[in-house]
Design an enzyme around this catalytic site. Structure first.
Site, PDB file in Angstrom:
ATOM      1  N   GLU A 173       0.905  -1.223   0.038  1.00 36.45           N
ATOM      2  CA  GLU A 173       0.023  -0.117  -0.056  1.00 36.45           C
ATOM      3  C   GLU A 173       0.866   1.205   0.115  1.00 36.45           C
ATOM      4  O   GLU A 173       1.794   1.521   0.772  1.00 36.45           O
ATOM      5  CB  GLU A 173      -0.943   0.018   1.345  1.00 36.45           C
ATOM      6  CG  GLU A 173      -1.937   1.199   1.309  1.00 36.45           C
ATOM      7  CD  GLU A 173      -2.719   1.259   2.747  1.00 36.45           C
ATOM      8  OE1 GLU A 173      -3.554   0.386   2.659  1.00 36.45           O
ATOM      9  OE2 GLU A 173      -2.320   2.041   3.645  1.00 36.45           O
ATOM     10  N   PHE A 230       0.570   5.869  -0.641  1.00 33.85           N
ATOM     11  CA  PHE A 230      -0.087   7.241  -0.568  1.00 33.85           C
ATOM     12  C   PHE A 230       0.333   8.210  -1.531  1.00 33.85           C
ATOM     13  O   PHE A 230       1.612   7.987  -1.785  1.00 33.85           O
ATOM     14  CB  PHE A 230      -0.304   7.706   0.633  1.00 33.85           C
ATOM     15  CG  PHE A 230       0.915   7.943   1.584  1.00 33.85           C
ATOM     16  CD1 PHE A 230       1.169   9.399   1.379  1.00 33.85           C
ATOM     17  CD2 PHE A 230       1.514   7.320   2.457  1.00 33.85           C
ATOM     18  CE1 PHE A 230       2.442  10.124   1.738  1.00 33.85           C
ATOM     19  CE2 PHE A 230       2.768   7.994   3.121  1.00 33.85           C
ATOM     20  CZ  PHE A 230       3.126   9.175   2.676  1.00 33.85           C
ATOM     21  N   PRO A 231      -0.223   9.026  -2.111  1.00 34.67           N
ATOM     22  CA  PRO A 231       0.324   9.833  -3.018  1.00 34.67           C
ATOM     23  C   PRO A 231       1.020  11.003  -1.866  1.00 34.67           C
ATOM     24  O   PRO A 231       0.469  11.526  -1.381  1.00 34.67           O
ATOM     25  CB  PRO A 231      -0.977  10.719  -3.639  1.00 34.67           C
ATOM     26  CG  PRO A 231      -2.315   9.597  -3.419  1.00 34.67           C
ATOM     27  CD  PRO A 231      -1.797   8.879  -2.034  1.00 34.67           C
ATOM     28  N   PRO A 232       2.540  11.070  -2.661  1.00 32.15           N
ATOM     29  CA  PRO A 232       3.309  12.064  -1.634  1.00 32.15           C
ATOM     30  C   PRO A 232       2.674  13.354  -1.934  1.00 32.15           C
ATOM     31  O   PRO A 232       2.180  13.888  -2.856  1.00 32.15           O
ATOM     32  CB  PRO A 232       4.612  11.919  -2.413  1.00 32.15           C
ATOM     33  CG  PRO A 232       4.497  10.424  -2.804  1.00 32.15           C
ATOM     34  CD  PRO A 232       3.103  10.368  -3.388  1.00 32.15           C
ATOM     35  N   TRP A 239      -6.816   6.925  -1.012  1.00 30.89           N
ATOM     36  CA  TRP A 239      -7.441   7.983  -1.318  1.00 30.89           C
ATOM     37  C   TRP A 239      -8.058   8.726  -0.153  1.00 30.89           C
ATOM     38  O   TRP A 239      -8.408   8.381   0.806  1.00 30.89           O
ATOM     39  CB  TRP A 239      -8.910   7.251  -1.775  1.00 30.89           C
ATOM     40  CG  TRP A 239      -9.891   8.277  -2.718  1.00 30.89           C
ATOM     41  CD1 TRP A 239     -11.067   9.012  -1.876  1.00 30.89           C
ATOM     42  CD2 TRP A 239      -9.861   8.695  -3.882  1.00 30.89           C
ATOM     43  NE1 TRP A 239     -11.639   9.720  -2.859  1.00 30.89           N
ATOM     44  CE2 TRP A 239     -11.232   9.595  -4.221  1.00 30.89           C
ATOM     45  CE3 TRP A 239      -9.352   8.377  -5.143  1.00 30.89           C
ATOM     46  CZ2 TRP A 239     -11.414   9.998  -5.193  1.00 30.89           C
ATOM     47  CZ3 TRP A 239      -9.468   9.164  -6.280  1.00 30.89           C
ATOM     48  CH2 TRP A 239     -10.770   9.785  -6.396  1.00 30.89           C
TER      49      TRP A 239
END
Length: 602
Positions: free
Chosen positions: A20, A22-24, A52
């Site tokens: 998994e 996450f967008p930095p 998200w």
């Protein structure tokens, strides 16, 4: 390919795993995460997932990252999707965009509101809970054949649930009955509790694959914060194991790897679990070490092909080779273009040995790492039990003083009690706070203290750590003007500052040269280059500034519109400045405080 089909086709005697990400928060971190994923992909995960943000706050970046991994790298991607607090029609918009990008896997979540918004606003009346999203996709002639849908489960109980475990399992079964194909659980550390919970949901007729969420402990502070946020049960034996090593980041990280391996082996042996979901926090080394200890690395399907513009495969670093070369010279290392600037190349795989959060290198993929599942981080119980009903500036000052004096365990800006390190400068922090300059971050100056020191030590043993005096606080604009004059007249080049407010978008006041970067914590260890774990520069400050003021908004949202509390907190958000000050004379432990308190303001 759909994850459900891949699981069904997978050899049941062999394990599989997913990662998994996450967008930095920064463009540089985003670019470097792609390189990080390319290295981790050599471990052959069955799929990766992309989170998200609450209320769709990371929509564009989540879609961009998922598009790259699915379309350009041919790595099956699971996109998290929340359904609450999103604009009317946004769910349809996203589903169509996801389908157009060839993504076939969705993790359907209820989701949290973005910071500063009211709780649980069903902006699109079709979607109030995750089950609504599952039902909509599964029953839709337009989407049912296109997507494999998973849902989340909470073996330790949902943090906001007011129902008993049986009722929560009923909710889970409703999501499965609505059409979900698999379950991914929230992170946990109590294997006995998980196995009991698993047996119970199976007895209720839930037969879809259950993939446990595994998060190797990275640092003691992040472990405490995340387990509190997620309501995770921590067995006493783990607490006892961590207590004597909590100050040593390397030992904590080593323990986290060992614990994850032990948990996975038990889950395999006693629970018959086949697949595992690794919450990476955009870090790579611990997950790599877990899989290599288990001798799983490279044994399962799922490959990631580099796009043509990245060059031939021999320019990519594998996870193992990255570790082997972590202490090599720059001349002996090959990496993909764009991984990092010169002088940082050999740290590509070990960049985040000690996660840096909001104060780290803004180019790091883990910079400012967010909470799991898009959570907000502030609970209503904290608001009422600890911070009560502030109606004046003096009330706020008393809250911050209460935290300094251990009468209040947390503030919205400090999720843990005051650290032993902060106690070293407590009189100075108290003096600032009594001025109504509310401190939210600080550290004492340290000149070559042993890395094994129980208060300020970190990293491997046998090294020395250094710190520049640093403090961060909220103050009024007139005070900011005084500080600027003081820096100009009395700073003598030793003092740098950043200051920003809620209204200035992407701008701040500062005397740091354009492109300047201040390393304020660093360590020297045997066999390694100098490690810089705390860096303060414009990009990281601006990112934190936006988050800091959103915390004021979120805090205000817990009080009714028009109340004195909300007016106060929103007024502070609108009028105050966030100030970050560094004094570069780390050999004088009083230098920063002498400057702040003894300067001539005339």
């Amino acid at each position: 390919m759909k994850l459900s089909d891949k699981i069904a086709a997978h050899d049941p005697s062999q394990p599989f795993y997913t990662f998994e990400f996450f967008p930095p928060r920064t463009d540089q971190g985003f670019e470097n995460l792609v390189s990080r994923i390319s290295r981790l992909a050599t471990l052959n995960p069955l799929a990766i997932s992309v989170t998200w943000g609450a209320g769709g706050s990371t929509k564009d970046r989540s879609l961009e990252l998922a598009s790259l991994t699915q379309g350009d790298y041919h790595l099956d991607t699971l996109l998290h999707l929340t359904c609450t607090n999103m604009e009317q029609g946004l769910v349809d918009e996203v589903l169509k965009a996801v389908r157009d990008r060839g993504i076939q896997n969705i993790l359907a979540l209820r989701g949290d509101p973005p910071r500063g918004e009211e709780e649980w606003i069903p902006s699109d009346p079709r979607f109030t809970h995750a089950v609504d999203l599952v039902s909509y996709i599964s029953a839709s002639p337009e989407y049912s054949s296109d997507f494999c849908v998973g849902v989340a489960a909470y073996p330790d109980g949902h943090t906001e649930s007011t129902t008993d475990e049986d009722k929560e399992i009923d909710y889970l079964k409703a999501k499965v009955d609505a059409g979900s194909d698999f379950i991914i659980t929230q992170l946990f550390y109590d294997v006995d509790q998980f196995l009991r919970w698993l047996a119970k949901i199976r007895s209720k007729g839930i037969t879809v694959p259950v993939i446990p969420g595994i998060m190797p402990i990275q640092t003691y502070a992040s472990f405490v914060r995340l387990t509190k946020l997620c309501g995770t049960r921590v067995p006493a034996c783990i607490t006892e194991d961590l207590a004597p090593i909590s100050h040593d980041d390397q030992l904590v990280k080593d323990y986290g790897v060992k614990l994850a391996v032990q948990m996975i082996r038990r889950l395999r042996l006693e629970g018959g679990i086949q697949g595992f979901h690794f919450c990476t926090l955009n870090l790579e080394k611990s997950v790599q070490r877990v899989l290599e200890t288990l001798r799983w690395a490279g044994d399962t399907p799922g490959t990631m092909e580099p796009p043509a513009e990245m060059g031939p495969p021999d320019l990519l670093i594998t996870p193992t080779s990255a570790t082997d070369t972590a202490t090599s010279t720059l001349a002996t290392i090959s990496v993909t273009d764009g991984e990092a600037g010169r002088g940082e190349l050999n740290n590509a795989a070990t960049w985040d040995d000690f996660p840096n959060g909001r104060f780290g290198d803004f180019k790091s993929p883990a910079f400012g790492n967010q909470d799991l599942w898009g959570g907000s981080g502030i609970s209503g119980s904290d608001v009422l039990a600890q911070w009560n009903n502030p109606k004046s500036l003096d009330d706020l000052t008393q809250i911050f003083l209460g935290h300094l004096h251990a009468k209040i365990l947390t503030t919205p800006f400090s999720p843990t009690p005051l650290s032993s390190e902060s106690l070293m400068i407590l009189p100075h922090l108290e003096r600032l706070t009594r001025r109504s300059w509310w401190t939210v971050g600080s550290q004492p100056a340290v000149d070559g203290v042993s890395s094994g020191d129980k208060v300020v030590g970190w990293g491997p043993r046998g090294g020395y750590v250094f710190q520049k005096g640093f403090v961060e606080f909220f103050c009024e604009e007139k005070d900011m003007d005084v500080i600027e004059r003081r820096v100009e007249r009395n700073g003598h080049g030793w003092v740098h500052y950043f200051a920003g407010n809620y209204k200035a978008d992407g701008e701040c006041r500062s005397n740091v040269p354009e492109g300047g970067r201040n390393a304020v914590t660093w360590g020297v260890f045997p066999g390694q280059e100098i490690a810089q774990t705390t860096i303060i520069e414009k990009e990281s400050f601006l990112t934190w500034k936006d988050e800091a003021f959103s915390i004021w908004s979120e805090w205000a949202s817990f009080y009714r519109p028009g109340s004195e509390e909300r007016k106060l907190l929103e007024g502070v958000r609108n009028e105050r400045w966030l100030v970050s000050i560094v004094h570069h004379d780390y050999k004088d432990p009083q230098a920063l405080w002498t400057f702040l308190f003894d300067g001539n303001d005339s």
